[in-house]
Write a protein that holds these residues in place. Structure first.
Motif, PDB file in Angstrom:
ATOM      1  N   PHE A 184       0.876  -1.166   0.000  1.00 51.43           N
ATOM      2  CA  PHE A 184       0.000   0.000   0.000  1.00 51.43           C
ATOM      3  C   PHE A 184       0.916   1.218   0.000  1.00 51.43           C
ATOM      4  CE2 PHE A 184       1.063  -0.849   4.339  1.00 51.43           C
ATOM      5  CZ  PHE A 184       1.077   0.363   4.999  1.00 51.43           C
ATOM      6  N   ILE A 185       0.348   2.408  -0.070  1.00 49.74           N
ATOM      7  CA  ILE A 185       1.129   3.645  -0.107  1.00 49.74           C
ATOM      8  C   ILE A 185       0.796   4.492   1.113  1.00 49.74           C
ATOM      9  CG2 ILE A 185       1.494   5.826  -1.351  1.00 49.74           C
ATOM     10  CD1 ILE A 185       2.815   3.415  -2.694  1.00 49.74           C
ATOM     11  N   LYS A 186       1.810   5.086   1.701  1.00 49.69           N
ATOM     12  CA  LYS A 186       1.612   5.982   2.853  1.00 49.69           C
ATOM     13  C   LYS A 186       2.069   7.386   2.471  1.00 49.69           C
ATOM     14  CE  LYS A 186       1.527   7.461   7.265  1.00 49.69           C
ATOM     15  NZ  LYS A 186       2.577   6.996   8.190  1.00 49.69           N
ATOM     16  N   ILE A 187       1.225   8.384   2.770  1.00 51.09           N
ATOM     17  CA  ILE A 187       1.603   9.774   2.564  1.00 51.09           C
ATOM     18  C   ILE A 187       1.463  10.532   3.885  1.00 51.09           C
ATOM     19  CG2 ILE A 187       0.918   9.740   0.129  1.00 51.09           C
ATOM     20  CD1 ILE A 187      -1.588  11.356   0.951  1.00 51.09           C
ATOM     21  N   MET A 188       2.227  11.587   4.018  1.00 50.94           N
ATOM     22  CA  MET A 188       2.156  12.455   5.185  1.00 50.94           C
ATOM     23  C   MET A 188       1.302  13.665   4.822  1.00 50.94           C
ATOM     24  SD  MET A 188       3.863  10.653   7.228  1.00 50.94           S
ATOM     25  CE  MET A 188       5.375   9.742   7.653  1.00 50.94           C
ATOM     26  N   ALA A 189       0.040  13.665   5.240  1.00 51.66           N
ATOM     27  CA  ALA A 189      -0.923  14.675   4.810  1.00 51.66           C
ATOM     28  C   ALA A 189      -1.179  15.752   5.851  1.00 51.66           C
ATOM     29  CB  ALA A 189      -2.232  14.006   4.412  1.00 51.66           C
ATOM     30  N   GLU A 211      -4.583  13.096  -4.944  1.00 55.08           N
ATOM     31  CA  GLU A 211      -5.337  12.372  -5.968  1.00 55.08           C
ATOM     32  C   GLU A 211      -4.416  11.564  -6.868  1.00 55.08           C
ATOM     33  OE1 GLU A 211      -9.295  15.211  -6.513  1.00 55.08           O
ATOM     34  OE2 GLU A 211      -7.550  15.501  -7.828  1.00 55.08           O
ATOM     35  N   THR A 212      -3.237  12.084  -7.139  1.00 52.49           N
ATOM     36  CA  THR A 212      -2.267  11.343  -7.953  1.00 52.49           C
ATOM     37  C   THR A 212      -1.817  10.078  -7.236  1.00 52.49           C
ATOM     38  OG1 THR A 212      -1.479  13.359  -9.045  1.00 52.49           O
ATOM     39  CG2 THR A 212       0.007  11.463  -9.045  1.00 52.49           C
ATOM     40  N   ALA A 213      -1.497  10.206  -5.950  1.00 53.87           N
ATOM     41  CA  ALA A 213      -1.090   9.031  -5.179  1.00 53.87           C
ATOM     42  C   ALA A 213      -2.202   7.987  -5.137  1.00 53.87           C
ATOM     43  CB  ALA A 213      -0.688   9.447  -3.764  1.00 53.87           C
ATOM     44  N   VAL A 214      -3.438   8.442  -4.927  1.00 50.08           N
ATOM     45  CA  VAL A 214      -4.576   7.524  -4.867  1.00 50.08           C
ATOM     46  C   VAL A 214      -4.779   6.828  -6.205  1.00 50.08           C
ATOM     47  CG1 VAL A 214      -7.096   7.417  -4.646  1.00 50.08           C
ATOM     48  CG2 VAL A 214      -5.755   8.733  -3.001  1.00 50.08           C
ATOM     49  N   GLN A 215      -4.705   7.586  -7.292  1.00 52.41           N
ATOM     50  CA  GLN A 215      -4.882   6.987  -8.616  1.00 52.41           C
ATOM     51  C   GLN A 215      -3.822   5.927  -8.886  1.00 52.41           C
ATOM     52  OE1 GLN A 215      -4.300   9.688 -11.884  1.00 52.41           O
ATOM     53  NE2 GLN A 215      -4.378   8.066 -13.417  1.00 52.41           N
ATOM     54  N   VAL A 224      -4.246   4.102  -0.392  1.00 53.19           N
ATOM     55  CA  VAL A 224      -3.367   5.065   0.269  1.00 53.19           C
ATOM     56  C   VAL A 224      -3.763   5.201   1.737  1.00 53.19           C
ATOM     57  CG1 VAL A 224      -2.680   7.500   0.399  1.00 53.19           C
ATOM     58  CG2 VAL A 224      -2.807   6.360  -1.817  1.00 53.19           C
ATOM     59  N   ALA A 225      -2.768   5.169   2.610  1.00 51.09           N
ATOM     60  CA  ALA A 225      -2.919   5.529   4.017  1.00 51.09           C
ATOM     61  C   ALA A 225      -2.295   6.902   4.215  1.00 51.09           C
ATOM     62  CB  ALA A 225      -2.233   4.503   4.916  1.00 51.09           C
ATOM     63  N   ALA A 226      -2.889   7.724   5.064  1.00 49.78           N
ATOM     64  CA  ALA A 226      -2.379   9.077   5.258  1.00 49.78           C
ATOM     65  C   ALA A 226      -2.265   9.424   6.733  1.00 49.78           C
ATOM     66  CB  ALA A 226      -3.283  10.092   4.561  1.00 49.78           C
ATOM     67  N   SER A 244      -7.188   4.817   4.358  1.00 52.99           N
ATOM     68  CA  SER A 244      -6.755   4.540   5.730  1.00 52.99           C
ATOM     69  C   SER A 244      -6.295   5.841   6.378  1.00 52.99           C
ATOM     70  CB  SER A 244      -5.615   3.514   5.715  1.00 52.99           C
ATOM     71  OG  SER A 244      -5.191   3.193   7.027  1.00 52.99           O
ATOM     72  N   LEU A 245      -6.979   6.250   7.441  1.00 59.38           N
ATOM     73  CA  LEU A 245      -6.761   7.542   8.083  1.00 59.38           C
ATOM     74  C   LEU A 245      -6.029   7.328   9.400  1.00 59.38           C
ATOM     75  CD1 LEU A 245     -10.420   8.835   7.533  1.00 59.38           C
ATOM     76  CD2 LEU A 245      -8.473   9.035   5.963  1.00 59.38           C
TER      77      LEU A 245
END
Length: 410
Positions: A184-189, A211-215, A224-226, A244-245
């Protein structure tokens, strides 16, 4: 054929509201029966005498490579040392009953494969590789006077994240991360505690970047988890498709309702703020980070009630760093102050299994599921805080292998 029979078990999982009695037979790492004949011939028979047999616990927010609370120093460790320090962290998690963990920044696919192949003792490891952050965001650990390249530590084993700015860089970073084996992908939002220059309320990424990461994640069959704290950042992430929040300490009721309506899953991690507040100064958390702990700690308990009321599904997470890792089970006791026991147990079993894509294989005691099991004194469906003390866990099995069996001591 490897067989283990658990006789006279009080079986607890969140497919039912009450325990059920049974005899659970494990063969070659899989549960094959929960009502095995009482005189079943097995390679090993363990009479539980009514003790609780339940699924192995799943922690959906860990950092197994974080051997210190100072994440800037952690990122600069030699790779061999950083990996060596991760080994007792993972071994400890398994001993505490966590047979699966989702690493949300740092651990590599190679580390997960090392566990799977039996070279490393630890839980099943679900990885996202390095978390993605904007410059000056939660995975940019440079101090203010540091003007060197933000990406110079990105490939280090001890780094929890990497910097990617703008739609094009985010797209490439997600693709690289997926190619390297991320699940999965993790971003720091949002801003964070452990990073030195970002206020908690700072937005981590633009709508277009998220939106790019999610796509890109969806194109690879995942989500994506953030990392999130504030309502506006949570709303931005949810509307952009984040599933994932993580944390959500400062969430409000309208935002929780929105997240629930979109089918998102929240992963609160309250124990880490208790650990950072009480022990951070002793275990390497920089003063600038200690000053930010209060910004998110005070709203944590309230956030549980808000999300529960909104019907927002919650999975289990801890987010502990450095010397605080042994406090992992305390998250159960913290949640027990607010949430029903059944929901807490589900958060670390059935709900967690759903989040990591292992529904029906993990988090249940049913034929066909993996033999990830623990034995506990007492009934966690009545009192979830029983799981808050690892000493109440007497047996830990992962994949049919016994890694802990305190019952042999009596």
């Amino acid at each position: 054929m490897s067989q283990i029979l658990f006789r006279n078990a009080s079986i607890v999982d969140c497919t039912a509201r009450e325990p059920r009695e049974g005899h659970v037979l494990v063969e070659n790492g899989t549960i094959v029966a929960t009502d095995a004949a009482f005189d079943q011939k097995a390679g090993q028979v363990i009479d539980l005498r009514g003790a609780t047999l339940m699924p192995g616990l799943i922690d959906c927010h860990v950092h197994v490579v974080a051997s210190t609370m100072d994440l800037t120093a952690n990122a600069q460790l030699p790779d061999a040392l950083a990996m060596a320090r991760s080994l007792p962290i993972m071994k400890g998690m398994l001993a505490r009953g966590f047979t699966t963990v989702r690493d949300v920044g740092g651990a590599t696919r190679g580390l997960a494969e090392g566990i799977k192949e039996g070279h490393i003792v630890g839980p099943r490891l679900i990885v996202c590789g390095k978390a993605l952050s904007r410059t000056g965001g939660h995975a940019d650990n440079r101090l203010r006077h540091d003007t060197y390249d933000a990406k110079r530590w990105a490939r280090n084993f001890g780094a929890l994240g990497r910097v990617a700015d703008g739609v094009d860089e985010v797209r490439v970073a997600v693709r690289e991360t997926m190619r390297e084996g991320a699940e999965f992908i993790k971003i720091m939002a949002n801003g964070g505690v452990s990073s030195p220059t970002d206020p908690i309320a700072a937005q981590g990424y633009s709508v277009a970047e998220i939106e790019t990461a999610v796509q890109e994640a969806r194109d690879n069959g995942t989500y994506v988890a953030a990392h999130l704290y504030m309502p506006d950042a949570i709303e931005r992430a949810v509307r952009a498709g984040v599933h994932s929040l993580e944390h959500c300490n400062n969430i409000d009721a309208p935002t929780a309702a929105l997240a629930a309506s979109r089918g998102a899953i929240a992963v609160p991690t309250l124990v880490t703020y208790e650990a950072l507040a009480s022990d951070g100064h002793r275990y390497g958390l920089p003063p600038v980070s200690i000053a930010k702990v209060a910004d998110v700690r005070t709203r944590g308990m309230e956030s549980l009630a808000i999300m529960q009321e909104a019907g927002l599904t919650m999975a289990f997470g801890t987010d502990l760093l450095g010397a605080a890792h042994p406090r992992q089970n305390e998250e159960f006791a913290i949640r027990a102050r607010v949430l029903p026991a059944f929901d807490i147990v589900a958060s670390a079993t059935t709900i967690a299994a759903e989040l990591i894509g292992m529904e029906g294989k993990l988090g249940i005691v049913q034929p066909g599921a993996a033999a990830d099991l623990i034995v506990v004194d007492g009934n966690p469906l009545a009192h979830a805080d029983i799981l808050g003390n690892a000493r109440n866990i007497k047996i830990v099995m992962k994949g049919g292998t016994l890694y802990r069996n305190d019952l042999l001591l009596h």
